[in-house]
Design a protein around this motif. Structure first.
Motif, PDB file in Angstrom:
ATOM      1  N   TRP A 176      15.417  81.736 149.927  1.00 12.43           N
ATOM      2  CA  TRP A 176      14.211  81.548 149.126  1.00 12.43           C
ATOM      3  C   TRP A 176      13.774  82.812 148.390  1.00 12.43           C
ATOM      4  O   TRP A 176      13.066  82.739 147.396  1.00 12.43           O
ATOM      5  N   ILE A 190       8.472  72.501 151.742  1.00 14.91           N
ATOM      6  CA  ILE A 190       7.275  73.329 151.550  1.00 14.91           C
ATOM      7  C   ILE A 190       6.009  72.518 151.816  1.00 14.91           C
ATOM      8  O   ILE A 190       5.067  72.998 152.451  1.00 14.91           O
ATOM      9  N   ASN A 191       5.982  71.284 151.365  1.00 14.76           N
ATOM     10  CA  ASN A 191       4.799  70.447 151.585  1.00 14.76           C
ATOM     11  C   ASN A 191       4.614  70.117 153.063  1.00 14.76           C
ATOM     12  O   ASN A 191       3.474  69.988 153.539  1.00 14.76           O
ATOM     13  N   ALA A 215       5.361  74.762 146.094  1.00 12.51           N
ATOM     14  CA  ALA A 215       5.904  73.404 146.122  1.00 12.51           C
ATOM     15  C   ALA A 215       6.016  72.837 144.714  1.00 12.51           C
ATOM     16  O   ALA A 215       6.950  72.090 144.402  1.00 12.51           O
ATOM     17  N   ALA A 216       5.065  73.202 143.850  1.00  7.68           N
ATOM     18  CA  ALA A 216       5.084  72.703 142.471  1.00  7.68           C
ATOM     19  C   ALA A 216       6.253  73.277 141.678  1.00  7.68           C
ATOM     20  O   ALA A 216       6.667  72.693 140.663  1.00  7.68           O
ATOM     21  N   GLU A 217       6.769  74.421 142.134  1.00 12.55           N
ATOM     22  CA  GLU A 217       7.900  75.042 141.446  1.00 12.55           C
ATOM     23  C   GLU A 217       9.232  74.412 141.835  1.00 12.55           C
ATOM     24  O   GLU A 217      10.234  74.612 141.153  1.00 12.55           O
ATOM     25  N   GLU A 218       9.240  73.685 142.949  1.00 13.12           N
ATOM     26  CA  GLU A 218      10.494  73.126 143.468  1.00 13.12           C
ATOM     27  C   GLU A 218      10.511  71.618 143.288  1.00 13.12           C
ATOM     28  O   GLU A 218       9.554  71.010 142.804  1.00 13.12           O
ATOM     29  N   GLU A 219      11.598  71.020 143.706  1.00 11.60           N
ATOM     30  CA  GLU A 219      11.711  69.565 143.656  1.00 11.60           C
ATOM     31  C   GLU A 219      12.617  69.100 144.787  1.00 11.60           C
ATOM     32  O   GLU A 219      13.271  69.901 145.465  1.00 11.60           O
ATOM     33  N   ASP A 272      13.614  70.649 148.789  1.00 16.95           N
ATOM     34  CA  ASP A 272      12.923  71.936 148.888  1.00 16.95           C
ATOM     35  C   ASP A 272      11.413  71.751 148.783  1.00 16.95           C
ATOM     36  O   ASP A 272      10.640  72.326 149.561  1.00 16.95           O
ATOM     37  N   ALA A 273      10.976  70.940 147.822  1.00 13.81           N
ATOM     38  CA  ALA A 273       9.541  70.681 147.671  1.00 13.81           C
ATOM     39  C   ALA A 273       8.995  69.966 148.903  1.00 13.81           C
ATOM     40  O   ALA A 273       7.882  70.264 149.363  1.00 13.81           O
ATOM     41  N   SER A 293       0.979  75.370 147.921  1.00 11.88           N
ATOM     42  CA  SER A 293       0.881  74.321 146.899  1.00 11.88           C
ATOM     43  C   SER A 293       1.554  74.756 145.609  1.00 11.88           C
ATOM     44  O   SER A 293       2.287  73.980 144.975  1.00 11.88           O
TER      45      SER A 293
END
Length: 246
Positions: free
Chosen positions: A224, A97-98, A86-90, A93-94, A83
């Protein structure tokens, strides 16, 4: 007086044996509730049960209660890390991760003991028949008819098992998500053994999964960073400690 002492010793010894014996919840495919086996002194007292004679032992899983609590804690910690990452990406990529996080969250994990459960093997090998003490769970069932593909793939889930198909052919049915490892995938066999399988056009190796296996596509550390290599290892561990779904 000596007879009394011997009797007392015998009773104490019997009591210690009863306390040392294990209790096992046996989950059989198709049953809504587990069968409870009490006072199992050794592993063979569990896997040697006549009612389990038709089980497919390569996919059987036995776990211990305290070890299960530890694996569940690892799962929750891993979900928190995913989590945060995922908050660090967009963007893609996000989303990748999600997707991985949802798959990890859906896993039912347990404190699997990575030992051979085949009754014939347990009978023959003294060291393969350890004493049981505490609370255990055993999952047994018939040979499954699927292979599961998980990780950074477009269509995670179960796929029909086909004899002769290799890892690459299962992956060819779907695309990889952003940041996926393209050179190698991990194969987790039903008995918990893992194998790194080359899957790119330049290093491809023909490796056929057994029914009930999991094919895992992880993050590419080259894209990554090193912390994702650790993340891959932690996800792989959880996959080896999953509860069989069939």
């Amino acid at each position: 007086m000596r007879l009394l002492s011997a009797t007392v010793l015998l009773l104490c010894f019997a009591s210690s044996l009863a306390q040392a014996a294990g209790n096992v919840n046996v989950y059989m495919a198709g049953d809504s509730k587990p069968k409870v086996l009490t006072n199992a002194a050794r592993l063979i007292d569990v896997v040697g049960q006549p009612r389990l004679a038709q089980s497919w032992w390569p996919g059987a899983v036995i776990s211990e209660r305290q070890a299960t609590a530890l694996e569940e804690q690892r799962q929750q910690a891993l979900l928190g890390r995913l989590s945060a990452l995922a908050a660090e990406e967009e963007g893609d990529d996000a989303a990748a991760i999600n997707s991985m996080r949802r798959q990890v969250q859906a896993l039912r994990v347990t404190g699997r003991q990575l030992i051979n459960l085949d009754p014939d093997y347990v009978r023959i090998k003294t060291r393969a028949n350890p004493p049981l003490e505490g609370e255990y769970s055993l999952w047994v069932g018939p040979r499954p008819a699927t292979v599961t593909v998980l990780g950074l793939v477009s269509q995670p889930g179960k796929k029909p098992f086909t004899p002769g198909r290799d890892v690459v052919s299962y992956l060819d049915e779907m695309s990889l998500l952003s940041g996926a490892e393209k050179s190698d995938a991990w194969l987790i066999y039903p008995n918990g053994r893992t194998e790194k399988v080359p899957v790119a056009y330049w290093n491809r190796r023909h490796v056929e999964p057994m029914p009930g296996s999991v094919i895992f596509v992880g993050f590419a550390p080259a894209l990554w960073g090193d912390r994702y290599e650790v993340l891959n290892a932690d996800i792989l561990r959880l996959l080896t400690h999953r509860i069989p779904e069939e």
